[in-house]
Structures are given as structure tokens and as C-alpha cells.
Motif scaffolding. Structure first.
Motif, short mmCIF file in Angstrom:
data_model
loop_
_atom_site.label_atom_id
_atom_site.label_comp_id
_atom_site.label_asym_id
_atom_site.label_seq_id
_atom_site.Cartn_x
_atom_site.Cartn_y
_atom_site.Cartn_z
N GLN A 190 -21.64 -15.28 -3.72
CA GLN A 190 -21.80 -15.60 -5.14
C GLN A 190 -21.05 -16.87 -5.50
OE1 GLN A 190 -20.35 -11.75 -6.42
NE2 GLN A 190 -22.36 -11.28 -7.33
N ILE A 191 -19.83 -17.00 -5.00
CA ILE A 191 -19.03 -18.20 -5.27
C ILE A 191 -19.74 -19.43 -4.70
CG2 ILE A 191 -16.86 -19.39 -4.72
CD1 ILE A 191 -16.23 -17.21 -6.62
N LEU A 192 -20.21 -19.34 -3.47
CA LEU A 192 -20.87 -20.48 -2.83
C LEU A 192 -22.17 -20.86 -3.55
CD1 LEU A 192 -20.25 -19.57 0.91
CD2 LEU A 192 -19.13 -21.38 -0.42
N GLN A 193 -22.91 -19.88 -4.03
CA GLN A 193 -24.14 -20.14 -4.77
C GLN A 193 -23.87 -20.88 -6.06
OE1 GLN A 193 -26.06 -16.36 -5.40
NE2 GLN A 193 -27.84 -16.99 -4.22
N ARG A 194 -22.80 -20.54 -6.73
CA ARG A 194 -22.49 -21.10 -8.06
C ARG A 194 -21.71 -22.41 -8.00
NH1 ARG A 194 -21.20 -16.27 -12.19
NH2 ARG A 194 -22.81 -14.85 -11.50
N THR A 195 -21.28 -22.80 -6.81
CA THR A 195 -20.40 -23.98 -6.72
C THR A 195 -20.94 -24.99 -5.72
OG1 THR A 195 -18.60 -22.38 -7.06
CG2 THR A 195 -17.97 -24.63 -6.55
N PRO A 196 -21.80 -25.90 -6.16
CA PRO A 196 -22.30 -26.95 -5.27
C PRO A 196 -21.15 -27.77 -4.68
CG PRO A 196 -23.47 -26.97 -7.37
CD PRO A 196 -22.31 -26.04 -7.52
N GLY A 197 -21.25 -28.08 -3.41
CA GLY A 197 -20.22 -28.88 -2.76
C GLY A 197 -19.13 -28.06 -2.09
N LEU A 198 -19.14 -26.76 -2.31
CA LEU A 198 -18.14 -25.89 -1.69
C LEU A 198 -18.71 -25.27 -0.43
CD1 LEU A 198 -15.34 -24.48 -1.95
CD2 LEU A 198 -16.54 -22.64 -3.16
N THR A 199 -17.92 -25.29 0.64
CA THR A 199 -18.33 -24.65 1.89
C THR A 199 -17.53 -23.37 2.09
OG1 THR A 199 -16.65 -25.79 3.22
CG2 THR A 199 -18.80 -26.91 2.94
N ALA A 200 -18.06 -22.48 2.92
CA ALA A 200 -17.37 -21.24 3.22
C ALA A 200 -16.01 -21.53 3.86
CB ALA A 200 -18.22 -20.37 4.14
N ARG A 201 -15.98 -22.52 4.73
CA ARG A 201 -14.72 -22.86 5.39
C ARG A 201 -13.67 -23.34 4.39
NH1 ARG A 201 -13.68 -25.74 11.02
NH2 ARG A 201 -11.49 -26.12 10.75
N LYS A 202 -14.09 -24.20 3.45
CA LYS A 202 -13.16 -24.70 2.44
C LYS A 202 -12.65 -23.55 1.57
CE LYS A 202 -14.22 -28.66 0.81
NZ LYS A 202 -14.86 -29.77 0.06
N LEU A 203 -13.54 -22.67 1.16
CA LEU A 203 -13.15 -21.52 0.35
C LEU A 203 -12.13 -20.66 1.09
CD1 LEU A 203 -13.60 -19.81 -2.23
CD2 LEU A 203 -15.48 -18.70 -1.01
N ASP A 204 -12.36 -20.40 2.36
CA ASP A 204 -11.42 -19.61 3.16
C ASP A 204 -10.10 -20.32 3.35
OD1 ASP A 204 -13.20 -17.50 3.37
OD2 ASP A 204 -13.97 -18.13 5.31
N THR A 205 -10.15 -21.63 3.61
CA THR A 205 -8.92 -22.41 3.81
C THR A 205 -8.07 -22.41 2.55
OG1 THR A 205 -9.98 -23.81 5.46
CG2 THR A 205 -8.00 -24.69 4.40
N TRP A 206 -8.69 -22.64 1.42
CA TRP A 206 -7.95 -22.65 0.15
C TRP A 206 -7.38 -21.26 -0.15
CZ3 TRP A 206 -11.87 -25.70 -3.37
CH2 TRP A 206 -11.85 -27.06 -3.01
N THR A 207 -8.11 -20.22 0.20
CA THR A 207 -7.62 -18.87 -0.07
C THR A 207 -6.47 -18.50 0.85
OG1 THR A 207 -9.81 -18.20 -0.85
CG2 THR A 207 -8.29 -16.44 -0.24
N THR A 208 -6.63 -18.74 2.16
CA THR A 208 -5.55 -18.39 3.09
C THR A 208 -4.33 -19.28 2.88
OG1 THR A 208 -6.50 -19.79 4.83
CG2 THR A 208 -7.08 -17.44 4.85
N GLY A 209 -4.54 -20.48 2.33
CA GLY A 209 -3.42 -21.37 2.03
C GLY A 209 -2.72 -21.05 0.73
N GLY A 210 -3.20 -20.02 0.02
CA GLY A 210 -2.54 -19.59 -1.21
C GLY A 210 -2.96 -20.35 -2.45
N ILE A 235 -11.95 -22.88 -8.96
CA ILE A 235 -12.67 -23.32 -7.76
C ILE A 235 -13.56 -24.51 -8.08
CG2 ILE A 235 -14.42 -22.64 -6.07
CD1 ILE A 235 -13.26 -19.72 -6.38
N GLU A 236 -14.29 -24.44 -9.18
CA GLU A 236 -15.17 -25.55 -9.57
C GLU A 236 -14.38 -26.83 -9.81
OE1 GLU A 236 -18.70 -22.98 -11.77
OE2 GLU A 236 -16.99 -23.67 -12.95
N ALA A 237 -13.25 -26.71 -10.49
CA ALA A 237 -12.42 -27.88 -10.74
C ALA A 237 -11.85 -28.44 -9.44
CB ALA A 237 -11.28 -27.53 -11.70
N MET A 238 -11.42 -27.57 -8.54
CA MET A 238 -10.87 -28.03 -7.27
C MET A 238 -11.92 -28.78 -6.45
SD MET A 238 -8.30 -25.01 -6.04
CE MET A 238 -7.93 -25.88 -4.50
#
Length: 97
Positions: free
Chosen positions: A5-25, A50-53
Motif C-alpha cells: 500500500q505504501i509503495l502504491q501510494r508513493t511514486p519514487g519509493l522502492t521496497a529497499r528504500k522503505l526497508d532501509t529507512w525503517t531499519t535505520g530508525g 514517507i512522501e516528504a522524505m
């Protein structure tokens, strides 16, 4: 919201980036979805962050600063003796003046 759902709503975001940002706190998943091997979900309140980032990192701002600016609520952020203010209310496709 789950990853798809996050990836669908956020153009330019990859699964890897989402995971990296999450595991990085930098992003805050719901309490029950932390740690490795667990499915992650994010509260709807994280979507604007997420959209702003995504927008900020796309123009070269480092992820940690992008997270601080995204969570600042429009207030200036002090970075290395410099005050940084970003207007995130402007449409994403609007060029900065």
C-alpha cells in the motif's frame, strides 16, 4: 498500511528504500511489526513523512535530515549551525522559486 500500500501510494519509493529507512530508525512501523522476519505495517500518520522524505531525498537531502524536516511540522530545523526551512505544502511537481 502494509508495504504494498505504501509503495502504491508513493511514486519514487522502492521496497529497499522503505526497508532501509525503517531499519535505520527513520520511519516508525506499528508496534507489532518491528524486528527482522516480521511483516511490517506503518500507521497512516507515517505516509506524509514517507512522501516528504521521498521528495527531499530526490533533490539530494540526506535521509536523516529529510526525516527531521518531514517531522518538523513546517518549523525550521537547526543543522550544523544553519537553520533549514522547507515548505512541504507546495505540490511535488512545482519548481522552487
Amino acid at each position: 498500511m502494509d508495504r504494498s500500500q505504501i509503495l502504491q501510494r508513493t511514486p519514487g519509493l522502492t521496497a529497499r528504500k522503505l526497508d532501509t529507512w525503517t531499519t535505520g530508525g527513520l520511519l516508525r512501523p506499528t508496534a507489532g511489526s518491528r524486528g527482522t522476519g516480521n511483516r511490517r505495517d506503518w500507521p497512516a500518520t507515517e505516509l506524509p513523512v514517507i512522501e516528504a522524505m521521498v521528495r527531499l531525498t530526490a533533490i539530494g537531502i540526506p535521509p536523516k535530515l529529510a526525516e527531521q524536516l518531514a517531522r518538523s511540522g513546517g518549523e525550521p530545523v537547526q543543522v550544523g549551525g544553519v537553520t533549514v526551512h522547507v515548505d512541504l505544502t507546495a505540490p511535488a511537481n512545482q519548481a522552487a522559486a
